[in-house]
Each structure stands twice: as structure tokens, then as C-alpha cells.
Design a protein around this motif. Structure first.
Motif, PDB file in Angstrom:
ATOM      1  N   PRO A  34      35.644  10.562 -14.382  1.00  0.00           N
ATOM      2  CA  PRO A  34      34.710   9.819 -15.243  1.00  0.00           C
ATOM      3  C   PRO A  34      33.500  10.652 -15.672  1.00  0.00           C
ATOM      4  O   PRO A  34      33.008  10.491 -16.786  1.00  0.00           O
ATOM      5  CB  PRO A  34      34.266   8.644 -14.388  1.00  0.00           C
ATOM      6  N   ILE A  35      33.024  11.551 -14.826  1.00  0.00           N
ATOM      7  CA  ILE A  35      31.883  12.391 -15.178  1.00  0.00           C
ATOM      8  C   ILE A  35      32.264  13.338 -16.315  1.00  0.00           C
ATOM      9  O   ILE A  35      31.446  13.643 -17.183  1.00  0.00           O
ATOM     10  CB  ILE A  35      31.374  13.172 -13.949  1.00  0.00           C
ATOM     11  N   SER A  36      33.511  13.784 -16.335  1.00  0.00           N
ATOM     12  CA  SER A  36      33.974  14.636 -17.437  1.00  0.00           C
ATOM     13  C   SER A  36      33.937  13.894 -18.766  1.00  0.00           C
ATOM     14  O   SER A  36      33.572  14.455 -19.800  1.00  0.00           O
ATOM     15  CB  SER A  36      35.389  15.145 -17.160  1.00  0.00           C
ATOM     16  N   ALA A  37      34.319  12.613 -18.748  1.00  0.00           N
ATOM     17  CA  ALA A  37      34.282  11.811 -19.978  1.00  0.00           C
ATOM     18  C   ALA A  37      32.853  11.614 -20.450  1.00  0.00           C
ATOM     19  O   ALA A  37      32.565  11.700 -21.654  1.00  0.00           O
ATOM     20  CB  ALA A  37      34.968  10.466 -19.753  1.00  0.00           C
ATOM     21  N   VAL A  38      31.934  11.352 -19.533  1.00  0.00           N
ATOM     22  CA  VAL A  38      30.530  11.169 -19.904  1.00  0.00           C
ATOM     23  C   VAL A  38      29.960  12.469 -20.472  1.00  0.00           C
ATOM     24  O   VAL A  38      29.248  12.462 -21.485  1.00  0.00           O
ATOM     25  CB  VAL A  38      29.708  10.703 -18.679  1.00  0.00           C
ATOM     26  N   THR A  39      30.279  13.594 -19.847  1.00  0.00           N
ATOM     27  CA  THR A  39      29.795  14.891 -20.332  1.00  0.00           C
ATOM     28  C   THR A  39      30.348  15.209 -21.717  1.00  0.00           C
ATOM     29  O   THR A  39      29.616  15.648 -22.605  1.00  0.00           O
ATOM     30  CB  THR A  39      30.197  16.002 -19.339  1.00  0.00           C
ATOM     31  N   ALA A  40      31.644  14.977 -21.912  1.00  0.00           N
ATOM     32  CA  ALA A  40      32.254  15.232 -23.216  1.00  0.00           C
ATOM     33  C   ALA A  40      31.682  14.299 -24.287  1.00  0.00           C
ATOM     34  O   ALA A  40      31.471  14.715 -25.429  1.00  0.00           O
ATOM     35  CB  ALA A  40      33.769  15.073 -23.126  1.00  0.00           C
ATOM     36  N   GLY A  47      26.295  16.564 -31.037  1.00  0.00           N
ATOM     37  CA  GLY A  47      26.715  17.562 -32.005  1.00  0.00           C
ATOM     38  C   GLY A  47      27.019  18.923 -31.409  1.00  0.00           C
ATOM     39  O   GLY A  47      27.152  19.899 -32.146  1.00  0.00           O
ATOM     40  N   ASN A  48      27.148  19.000 -30.100  1.00  0.00           N
ATOM     41  CA  ASN A  48      27.506  20.263 -29.465  1.00  0.00           C
ATOM     42  C   ASN A  48      29.016  20.417 -29.457  1.00  0.00           C
ATOM     43  O   ASN A  48      29.741  19.435 -29.374  1.00  0.00           O
ATOM     44  CB  ASN A  48      26.982  20.311 -28.028  1.00  0.00           C
ATOM     45  N   PRO A  49      29.499  21.635 -29.517  1.00  0.00           N
ATOM     46  CA  PRO A  49      30.955  21.811 -29.455  1.00  0.00           C
ATOM     47  C   PRO A  49      31.488  21.369 -28.095  1.00  0.00           C
ATOM     48  O   PRO A  49      30.906  21.683 -27.064  1.00  0.00           O
ATOM     49  CB  PRO A  49      31.159  23.305 -29.677  1.00  0.00           C
ATOM     50  N   ASN A  50      32.564  20.632 -28.118  1.00  0.00           N
ATOM     51  CA  ASN A  50      33.162  20.120 -26.895  1.00  0.00           C
ATOM     52  C   ASN A  50      34.361  20.994 -26.532  1.00  0.00           C
ATOM     53  O   ASN A  50      35.400  20.907 -27.160  1.00  0.00           O
ATOM     54  CB  ASN A  50      33.607  18.673 -27.096  1.00  0.00           C
ATOM     55  N   PRO A  51      34.243  21.842 -25.500  1.00  0.00           N
ATOM     56  CA  PRO A  51      35.378  22.702 -25.145  1.00  0.00           C
ATOM     57  C   PRO A  51      36.562  21.918 -24.592  1.00  0.00           C
ATOM     58  O   PRO A  51      37.681  22.394 -24.632  1.00  0.00           O
ATOM     59  CB  PRO A  51      34.802  23.639 -24.085  1.00  0.00           C
ATOM     60  N   ALA A  52      36.346  20.710 -24.117  1.00  0.00           N
ATOM     61  CA  ALA A  52      37.433  19.904 -23.557  1.00  0.00           C
ATOM     62  C   ALA A  52      38.241  19.194 -24.632  1.00  0.00           C
ATOM     63  O   ALA A  52      39.245  18.556 -24.324  1.00  0.00           O
ATOM     64  CB  ALA A  52      36.870  18.888 -22.573  1.00  0.00           C
ATOM     65  N   ALA A  53      37.843  19.279 -25.872  1.00  0.00           N
ATOM     66  CA  ALA A  53      38.570  18.585 -26.942  1.00  0.00           C
ATOM     67  C   ALA A  53      39.967  19.152 -27.165  1.00  0.00           C
ATOM     68  O   ALA A  53      40.812  18.500 -27.757  1.00  0.00           O
ATOM     69  CB  ALA A  53      37.777  18.639 -28.239  1.00  0.00           C
ATOM     70  N   SER A  54      40.229  20.353 -26.684  1.00  0.00           N
ATOM     71  CA  SER A  54      41.553  20.943 -26.850  1.00  0.00           C
ATOM     72  C   SER A  54      42.552  20.443 -25.809  1.00  0.00           C
ATOM     73  O   SER A  54      43.735  20.708 -25.920  1.00  0.00           O
ATOM     74  CB  SER A  54      41.455  22.471 -26.765  1.00  0.00           C
ATOM     75  N   ILE A  55      42.096  19.692 -24.814  1.00  0.00           N
ATOM     76  CA  ILE A  55      42.983  19.130 -23.796  1.00  0.00           C
ATOM     77  C   ILE A  55      43.600  17.852 -24.346  1.00  0.00           C
ATOM     78  O   ILE A  55      42.935  17.038 -24.971  1.00  0.00           O
ATOM     79  CB  ILE A  55      42.193  18.854 -22.495  1.00  0.00           C
ATOM     80  N   ASP A  56      44.894  17.659 -24.104  1.00  0.00           N
ATOM     81  CA  ASP A  56      45.621  16.548 -24.708  1.00  0.00           C
ATOM     82  C   ASP A  56      45.443  15.205 -24.012  1.00  0.00           C
ATOM     83  O   ASP A  56      45.996  14.218 -24.451  1.00  0.00           O
ATOM     84  CB  ASP A  56      47.119  16.873 -24.762  1.00  0.00           C
ATOM     85  N   ALA A  57      44.695  15.135 -22.937  1.00  0.00           N
ATOM     86  CA  ALA A  57      44.515  13.862 -22.222  1.00  0.00           C
ATOM     87  C   ALA A  57      43.628  12.924 -23.037  1.00  0.00           C
ATOM     88  O   ALA A  57      42.710  13.350 -23.732  1.00  0.00           O
ATOM     89  CB  ALA A  57      43.899  14.110 -20.856  1.00  0.00           C
ATOM     90  N   TRP A  58      43.904  11.632 -22.935  1.00  0.00           N
ATOM     91  CA  TRP A  58      43.182  10.641 -23.734  1.00  0.00           C
ATOM     92  C   TRP A  58      41.673  10.654 -23.507  1.00  0.00           C
ATOM     93  O   TRP A  58      40.921  10.582 -24.480  1.00  0.00           O
ATOM     94  CB  TRP A  58      43.760   9.245 -23.478  1.00  0.00           C
ATOM     95  N   PRO A  59      41.156  10.754 -22.269  1.00  0.00           N
ATOM     96  CA  PRO A  59      39.699  10.747 -22.097  1.00  0.00           C
ATOM     97  C   PRO A  59      38.999  11.934 -22.748  1.00  0.00           C
ATOM     98  O   PRO A  59      37.846  11.828 -23.133  1.00  0.00           O
ATOM     99  CB  PRO A  59      39.502  10.782 -20.578  1.00  0.00           C
ATOM    100  N   MET A  60      39.685  13.049 -22.880  1.00  0.00           N
ATOM    101  CA  MET A  60      39.060  14.215 -23.503  1.00  0.00           C
ATOM    102  C   MET A  60      39.183  14.182 -25.026  1.00  0.00           C
ATOM    103  O   MET A  60      38.382  14.773 -25.732  1.00  0.00           O
ATOM    104  CB  MET A  60      39.665  15.511 -22.965  1.00  0.00           C
TER     105      MET A  60
END
Length: 74
Positions: A34-40, A47-60
Motif C-alpha cells: 500500500p505504501i508503494s501505491a501512495v508513493t506512486a 507531476g514527477n515521473p513515476n518509475p513504477a509505471a512500467s510495472i504491469d501490476a494494477w496498483p502501479m
């Protein structure tokens, strides 16, 4: 007591390090944290680039929608 429980969860999230180079089992655990979802979501909304957006999981892929789901009291 709350900090004692929350601290390990923060260390196993994408708040401190990017998840792309983690081992697969740790990356899966971090992706659904859950902390990863809040951070992303914070990165996306500010407006910061989200490095986790390339992961295919729904929360990211949808962190802004995943954050209220993780924080709801059902």
C-alpha cells in the motif's frame, strides 16, 4: 507501536528505491504494498515521473485509484 508496525512496510516499498532491479519475489511484494501505491500516486499527482509505471501490476498502473482502496475501512 504504530511506528514499529509501519516502519518495515515502508522499507519494503518503492518510496526509497526503484523496484525494477529487485529480485522477482521482492518486486512482487513491493508492487502490491500500500505504501508503494501512495508513493506512486503522490508522484503522479505532483507531476514527477513515476518509475513504477512500467510495472504491469494494477496498483502501479492506477496508483491514484488504488490509494483510496487500500486506505478504506471495510
Amino acid at each position: 507501536m504504530g511506528l514499529l508496525l509501519l516502519l518495515p512496510i515502508v522499507f519494503v516499498s518503492n518510496a526509497l528505491v526503484p523496484t525494477q532491479r529487485m529480485t522477482p519475489w521482492l518486486r512482487d511484494l513491493t508492487t502490491w504494498n500500500p505504501i508503494s501505491a501512495v508513493t506512486a500516486a503522490a508522484r503522479e499527482l505532483l507531476g514527477n515521473p513515476n518509475p513504477a509505471a512500467s510495472i504491469d501490476a494494477w496498483p502501479m498502473q492506477h496508483p491514484v485509484h488504488a490509494t483510496p482502496i487500500w486506505s478504506s475501512d471495510y
